[in-house]
Design an enzyme around this catalytic site. Structure first.
Site, PDB file in Angstrom:
ATOM      1  CG  HIS A 153       0.727   2.701  -7.259  1.00 15.95           C
ATOM      2  ND1 HIS A 153       1.860   2.427  -7.985  1.00 15.95           N
ATOM      3  CD2 HIS A 153       0.092   1.509  -7.075  1.00 15.95           C
ATOM      4  CE1 HIS A 153       1.920   1.118  -8.214  1.00 15.95           C
ATOM      5  NE2 HIS A 153       0.862   0.550  -7.680  1.00 15.95           N
TER       6      HIS A 153
ATOM      7  CE  LYS B 252      17.703 -11.907  10.928  1.00 17.23           C
ATOM      8  NZ  LYS B 252      19.006 -12.464  10.477  1.00 17.23           N
TER       9      LYS B 252
ATOM     10  NE  ARG C 124       3.003  -1.626  -3.653  1.00 15.52           N
ATOM     11  CZ  ARG C 124       1.880  -2.065  -4.220  1.00 15.52           C
ATOM     12  NH1 ARG C 124       1.244  -3.107  -3.724  1.00 15.52           N
ATOM     13  NH2 ARG C 124       1.407  -1.482  -5.297  1.00 15.52           N
TER      14      ARG C 124
ATOM     15  NE  ARG D 205      -4.781  -7.354  -9.808  1.00 15.43           N
ATOM     16  CZ  ARG D 205      -5.179  -8.105  -8.788  1.00 15.43           C
ATOM     17  NH1 ARG D 205      -4.465  -8.126  -7.686  1.00 15.43           N
ATOM     18  NH2 ARG D 205      -6.274  -8.835  -8.873  1.00 15.43           N
ATOM     19  CB  THR D 206       2.677  -3.429  -8.135  1.00 11.85           C
ATOM     20  OG1 THR D 206       1.397  -2.806  -8.150  1.00 11.85           O
ATOM     21  CG2 THR D 206       3.743  -2.390  -8.386  1.00 11.85           C
TER      22      THR D 206
END
Length: 328
Positions: free
Chosen positions: A135, A83, A105, A55-56
């Site tokens: 958030h 890596k 995020r 969604r975000t």
């Protein structure tokens, strides 16, 4: 909110209302045949996601493209991060590519704030969720949805409204951002959860605490159900799923105890049968799908105000209609 949006606690009441009012105007674009504005033409926005998201990430990408930005989607899986590349080196790489904004995020709480405070990037940093911390754009879209149902109109806040947030508060960044923003907008917030799913120090938060969901339903204007975040748990926080659902799940019987005007919300993804039944999730009083649509408008507003050449102070001083009409 100056150059970055890292925490909902950074927003004053005027900042929050400016974002919500701008989002209200931008929402009108959804009814047009052509939904794009040229506001961010020539600007590059990077979606830097170290955690899975549907969604975000999609919401930000749609918002960026509707504002005509050049969009780069960066996933940690399959990149140099896998890596062993550090956040600093990733940021320096993005800066070398000319990123004007980074939507991040990250699984580590505080990563967006570290990025914003550093000199690794010259552009704006927008927090799209960091660990169990915050958030902010989710809180903004939640407030936007509540205002539309409970106190519609430009310039209106949520003064006097009672919001009940139920579930896994301990691991929820949504709960933390919401308590900051909703109290800034004048709402009264009550958390309902088992004691094991409440964070240490919550008594110092600007909220009330209850362990009995049924007792708070009759005086609730907006009820927000939270998902139990098992992926962040390393212990047993409640006896069984059935026990949790019986005490803290939302069903048709409990929905009948809400006032007629009250709405049921969920930040998603929902676990049907756990914190919410299908009867409630599919009810007209449930705003889950509406929240997703509102998220695009709110994130457009945030990007517009951060990157569109209009500071919050300038936009607040200008006539309200100028914020969108000048870009059309």
């Amino acid at each position: 909110m100056k150059r970055h949006l890292v925490s909902a606690a950074d927003l004053s009441r005027d900042d929050a209302l400016l974002i919500l009012d701008t989002a209200e105007e931008l929402a009108q674009l959804s009814g047009r045949a052509v939904k794009k504005l040229p506001t961010l033409r020539g600007r590059t926005v990077v979606n830097l996601f170290f955690e899975d998201s549907t969604r975000t990430k999609t919401s930000f990408e749609v918002a960026e493209k509707r504002l005509s930005a050049d969009v780069i989607n960066f996933s940690a899986k399959g990149s140099s991060v896998s890596k062993g590349e550090s956040l600093k080196d990733t940021a320096l790489t993005l800066q070398a590519m000319g990123a004007d904004a980074v939507v991040i995020r990250h699984h580590a709480s505080g990563a967006p704030a570290r990025l914003a405070r550093s000199d690794w990037l010259h552009g704006s940093v927008i927090n799209a969720g960091d660990g169990t911390h915050e958030h902010p754009t989710q809180a903004l879209l939640d407030a936007f949805t509540m205002r539309r149902h409970l106190n519609a109109g430009l310039g209106k806040d949520l003064a006097g409204r009672r919001v009940t947030i139920v579930g896994d508060v301990l691991h929820s960044r949504v709960a933390r951002s919401n308590v900051h923003l909703l109290t800034t907008l004048g709402a009264q917030v009550t958390f309902v959860a088992p004691p094991t799913l409440l964070p240490i120090g919550i008594q110092n938060w600007p909220c009330e605490i209850s362990y009995d969901l049924d007792s708070v339903l009759p005086k609730t204007d907006a009820l927000m159900m939270l998902r139990v975040q098992r992926e962040r748990m390393n212990a047993a926080f409640f006896p069984t799923e059935r026990e949790y659902s019986r005490r803290y799940g939302m069903n048709g019987i409990r929905m009948a105890q809400l006032p007629e005007h009250a709405i049921v919300m969920h930040p998603g993804p929902m676990v049907r049968g756990m914190e919410i039944t299908a009867e409630v999730a599919d009810s007209p009083r449930c705003t889950v799908v509406e929240q997703v649509a509102n998220g695009v408008s709110v994130r457009m507003a945030v990007l517009y105000l951060l990157l569109g050449g209009v500071t919050l102070a300038d936009a607040a001083a200008a006539p309200r209609t100028d914020s969108v009409e000048t870009a059309q």
